[in-house]
Design a protein around this motif. Structure first.
Motif, mmCIF file in Angstrom:
data_model
loop_
_atom_site.group_PDB
_atom_site.id
_atom_site.type_symbol
_atom_site.label_atom_id
_atom_site.label_comp_id
_atom_site.label_asym_id
_atom_site.label_seq_id
_atom_site.Cartn_x
_atom_site.Cartn_y
_atom_site.Cartn_z
ATOM 1 N N ALA A 1 1.255 -3.539 -10.284
ATOM 2 C CA ALA A 1 0.200 -4.144 -9.473
ATOM 3 C C ALA A 1 0.580 -4.170 -7.996
ATOM 4 O O ALA A 1 -0.263 -3.948 -7.113
ATOM 5 C CB ALA A 1 -0.086 -5.568 -9.959
ATOM 6 N N TRP A 2 1.857 -4.414 -7.715
ATOM 7 C CA TRP A 2 2.307 -4.469 -6.328
ATOM 8 C C TRP A 2 2.213 -3.100 -5.657
ATOM 9 O O TRP A 2 1.677 -2.974 -4.557
ATOM 10 C CB TRP A 2 3.737 -4.993 -6.284
ATOM 11 N N TYR A 3 2.730 -2.070 -6.333
ATOM 12 C CA TYR A 3 2.684 -0.733 -5.743
ATOM 13 C C TYR A 3 1.254 -0.200 -5.667
ATOM 14 O O TYR A 3 0.939 0.595 -4.784
ATOM 15 C CB TYR A 3 3.569 0.222 -6.540
ATOM 16 N N LEU A 4 0.397 -0.626 -6.579
ATOM 17 C CA LEU A 4 -1.015 -0.262 -6.482
ATOM 18 C C LEU A 4 -1.608 -0.802 -5.188
ATOM 19 O O LEU A 4 -2.420 -0.142 -4.535
ATOM 20 C CB LEU A 4 -1.785 -0.838 -7.679
ATOM 21 N N THR A 5 -1.166 -1.993 -4.799
ATOM 22 C CA THR A 5 -1.749 -2.677 -3.642
ATOM 23 C C THR A 5 -1.178 -2.200 -2.314
ATOM 24 O O THR A 5 -1.929 -1.969 -1.352
ATOM 25 C CB THR A 5 -1.527 -4.201 -3.775
ATOM 26 N N VAL A 6 0.151 -2.039 -2.238
ATOM 27 C CA VAL A 6 0.762 -1.747 -0.939
ATOM 28 C C VAL A 6 1.359 -0.352 -0.848
ATOM 29 O O VAL A 6 1.801 0.063 0.235
ATOM 30 C CB VAL A 6 1.867 -2.779 -0.601
ATOM 31 N N GLY A 7 1.402 0.389 -1.948
ATOM 32 C CA GLY A 7 2.055 1.682 -1.920
ATOM 33 C C GLY A 7 3.550 1.511 -1.719
ATOM 34 O O GLY A 7 4.168 0.590 -2.247
ATOM 35 N N ASN A 8 4.143 2.365 -0.902
ATOM 36 C CA ASN A 8 5.576 2.274 -0.618
ATOM 37 C C ASN A 8 5.865 1.523 0.680
ATOM 38 O O ASN A 8 6.956 1.648 1.239
ATOM 39 C CB ASN A 8 6.174 3.686 -0.527
ATOM 40 N N LYS A 9 4.923 0.739 1.121
ATOM 41 C CA LYS A 9 5.139 -0.052 2.337
ATOM 42 C C LYS A 9 6.249 -1.070 2.099
ATOM 43 O O LYS A 9 6.292 -1.717 1.048
ATOM 44 C CB LYS A 9 3.842 -0.758 2.741
ATOM 45 N N PRO A 10 7.170 -1.261 3.064
ATOM 46 C CA PRO A 10 8.324 -2.139 2.834
ATOM 47 C C PRO A 10 7.985 -3.608 2.646
ATOM 48 O O PRO A 10 8.772 -4.353 2.076
ATOM 49 C CB PRO A 10 9.177 -1.944 4.104
ATOM 50 N N THR A 11 6.840 -4.064 3.134
ATOM 51 C CA THR A 11 6.468 -5.464 3.005
ATOM 52 C C THR A 11 4.969 -5.560 2.786
ATOM 53 O O THR A 11 4.248 -4.567 2.919
ATOM 54 C CB THR A 11 6.872 -6.272 4.252
ATOM 55 N N GLY A 12 4.512 -6.752 2.461
ATOM 56 C CA GLY A 12 3.093 -6.942 2.211
ATOM 57 C C GLY A 12 2.555 -8.132 2.981
ATOM 58 O O GLY A 12 3.252 -9.135 3.175
ATOM 59 N N ALA A 13 1.320 -8.051 3.400
ATOM 60 C CA ALA A 13 0.658 -9.161 4.078
ATOM 61 C C ALA A 13 0.212 -10.188 3.043
ATOM 62 O O ALA A 13 0.078 -9.858 1.857
ATOM 63 C CB ALA A 13 -0.549 -8.639 4.867
ATOM 64 N N PRO A 14 -0.010 -11.458 3.452
ATOM 65 C CA PRO A 14 -0.445 -12.487 2.494
ATOM 66 C C PRO A 14 -1.669 -12.067 1.681
ATOM 67 O O PRO A 14 -1.744 -12.331 0.483
ATOM 68 C CB PRO A 14 -0.740 -13.693 3.395
ATOM 69 N N GLY A 15 -2.610 -11.425 2.323
ATOM 70 C CA GLY A 15 -3.801 -10.982 1.598
ATOM 71 C C GLY A 15 -3.488 -9.963 0.517
ATOM 72 O O GLY A 15 -4.133 -9.932 -0.541
ATOM 73 N N GLU A 16 -2.492 -9.117 0.777
ATOM 74 C CA GLU A 16 -2.105 -8.111 -0.214
ATOM 75 C C GLU A 16 -1.449 -8.758 -1.432
ATOM 76 O O GLU A 16 -1.632 -8.294 -2.560
ATOM 77 C CB GLU A 16 -1.188 -7.080 0.431
ATOM 78 N N TRP A 17 -0.682 -9.808 -1.206
ATOM 79 C CA TRP A 17 -0.123 -10.553 -2.339
ATOM 80 C C TRP A 17 -1.249 -11.086 -3.225
ATOM 81 O O TRP A 17 -1.178 -11.006 -4.460
ATOM 82 C CB TRP A 17 0.741 -11.714 -1.837
ATOM 83 N N ASN A 18 -2.284 -11.625 -2.600
ATOM 84 C CA ASN A 18 -3.412 -12.168 -3.366
ATOM 85 C C ASN A 18 -4.125 -11.073 -4.146
ATOM 86 O O ASN A 18 -4.537 -11.293 -5.297
ATOM 87 C CB ASN A 18 -4.401 -12.856 -2.423
ATOM 88 N N ILE A 19 -4.277 -9.906 -3.543
ATOM 89 C CA ILE A 19 -4.935 -8.797 -4.227
ATOM 90 C C ILE A 19 -4.151 -8.395 -5.473
ATOM 91 O O ILE A 19 -4.726 -8.218 -6.562
ATOM 92 C CB ILE A 19 -5.082 -7.594 -3.279
ATOM 93 N N ALA A 20 -2.848 -8.256 -5.344
ATOM 94 C CA ALA A 20 -2.007 -7.865 -6.474
ATOM 95 C C ALA A 20 -2.030 -8.916 -7.576
ATOM 96 O O ALA A 20 -2.106 -8.590 -8.768
ATOM 97 C CB ALA A 20 -0.580 -7.614 -6.003
ATOM 98 N N MET A 21 -1.972 -10.191 -7.198
ATOM 99 C CA MET A 21 -2.007 -11.265 -8.197
ATOM 100 C C MET A 21 -3.361 -11.304 -8.910
ATOM 101 O O MET A 21 -3.432 -11.520 -10.124
ATOM 102 C CB MET A 21 -1.714 -12.608 -7.536
ATOM 103 N N ASN A 22 -4.438 -11.090 -8.155
ATOM 104 C CA ASN A 22 -5.775 -11.082 -8.757
ATOM 105 C C ASN A 22 -5.929 -9.935 -9.746
ATOM 106 O O ASN A 22 -6.633 -10.069 -10.759
ATOM 107 C CB ASN A 22 -6.844 -10.987 -7.676
#
Length: 294
Positions: A162-183
């Motif tokens: 779910a995390w890689y689906l959301t951010v790809g290979n980006k080294p970090t994620g924004a708060p909104g991206e965390w929410n997307i992955a959790m959802n």
């Protein structure tokens, strides 16, 4: 003259069907979570495992051999998280070395065309389970009855997917991206538990998290973020803590622990349960018999 009443054929009542239990089996690495799945086979259940971590097949096959369980009733699909290619690692290294945190956080997903593949494959396994052992298509889990079990082994791998689906290979994620992955994870669990007519087992690792209500550290399901972990148990009828100890029995299950939020409906309240799904299956059968009693 009285007109005779029409003869009405008596239709036997349709047997009541109940949704089988769902089990969240959580514990540390090496606590016997994956190997205990094989006890479903001994209980007469055909088992379909979506494995999200390397080595799960080895654990299953070894336990099948030990218990002399029917291998023909065990099916699996490997859905492992995508690994970064060399180009993506090169690009990541350059970005980390040249940008500050704010610049890195604004990067759009690197390599998403590859990192989204496991999530697509996971959804495909739910729509049509194609066993890697027998090469056959077994359809969607939504069409299975209580003679089958869907197992996701484990939530840790699904969280990474779910995390890689959301951010790809980006080294970090924004708060909104965390929410997307959790959802995304929450939506998957909601879909499975709402639409299934088969057993469902999710294995998960554990970690200590601060309980925001009590302010005390507790053992919780390991997944993305602090907000999602407390929500996971609500999807399941049984939340079981798998442990490995030095005392007999070496591998045990617990449905009561002062430091963990556990749940039981079929299983008894105990901290020395054998790691066996048979009581779960038998409890479901007793429920059905009672519901259909006349």
């Amino acid at each position: 003259m009285n007109t005779p009443l029409p003869v009405v054929a008596l239709v036997p009542p349709t047997a009541i069907k109940l949704q089988p239990p769902s089990v969240l089996l959580e514990g540390a690495s090496g606590s016997g979570k994956t190997s205990s799945i094989v006890t479903l086979l001994i209980a007469g259940i055909e088992v379909f495992v979506i494995g999200t971590e390397p080595g799960f097949i080895d654990s299953l096959i070894d336990r099948v051999r030990e218990l002399k369980a029917p291998m023909d009733k065990l099916h699996w699909m490997s859905v492992l998280p995508a690994t970064e290619g060399w180009d993506a690692l090169d690009e990541m290294t350059q970005k980390i070395g040249s940008l500050d945190f704010e610049g890195i956080s604004k990067i759009k997903g690197i390599g998403k065309e590859k990192t989204r593949v496991p999530a697509t494959k996971f959804l495909g396994a739910l729509k049509d389970f194609r066993c890697e052992r027998d090469g056959k298509s077994h359809g969607s889990f939504t069409t299975w009855g209580d003679d089958r079990a869907l197992v996701v082994d484990s939530l840790s791998g699904l969280s990474t997917i779910a995390w890689y689906l959301t951010v790809g290979n980006k080294p970090t994620g924004a708060p909104g991206e965390w929410n997307i992955a959790m959802n995304f994870i929450e939506a998957i669990l909601m879909k499975i538990n709402s639409d299934r007519k088969c057993y469902f087992v999710l294995t998960a690792h554990i970690e200590k998290e601060m309980d925001e209500i009590t302010g005390v550290q507790r053992i919780m399901t390991s997944t993305l973020g602090r907000k999602l972990a407390p929500k996971i148990p609500r999807f399941f009828s049984e939340v079981v803590y798998a442990q490995r100890t030095t005392a007999a029995p070496q591998f045990r299950w617990s449905t009561i622990d002062a430091n963990a939020d556990l749940k039981n409906r079929v299983l008894p309240v105990s901290n020395v349960l054998l790691p066996d799904f048979k009581p779960v299956v038998e409890g479901h059968k007793k429920r059905i018999a009672l519901a259909n009693a006349t």
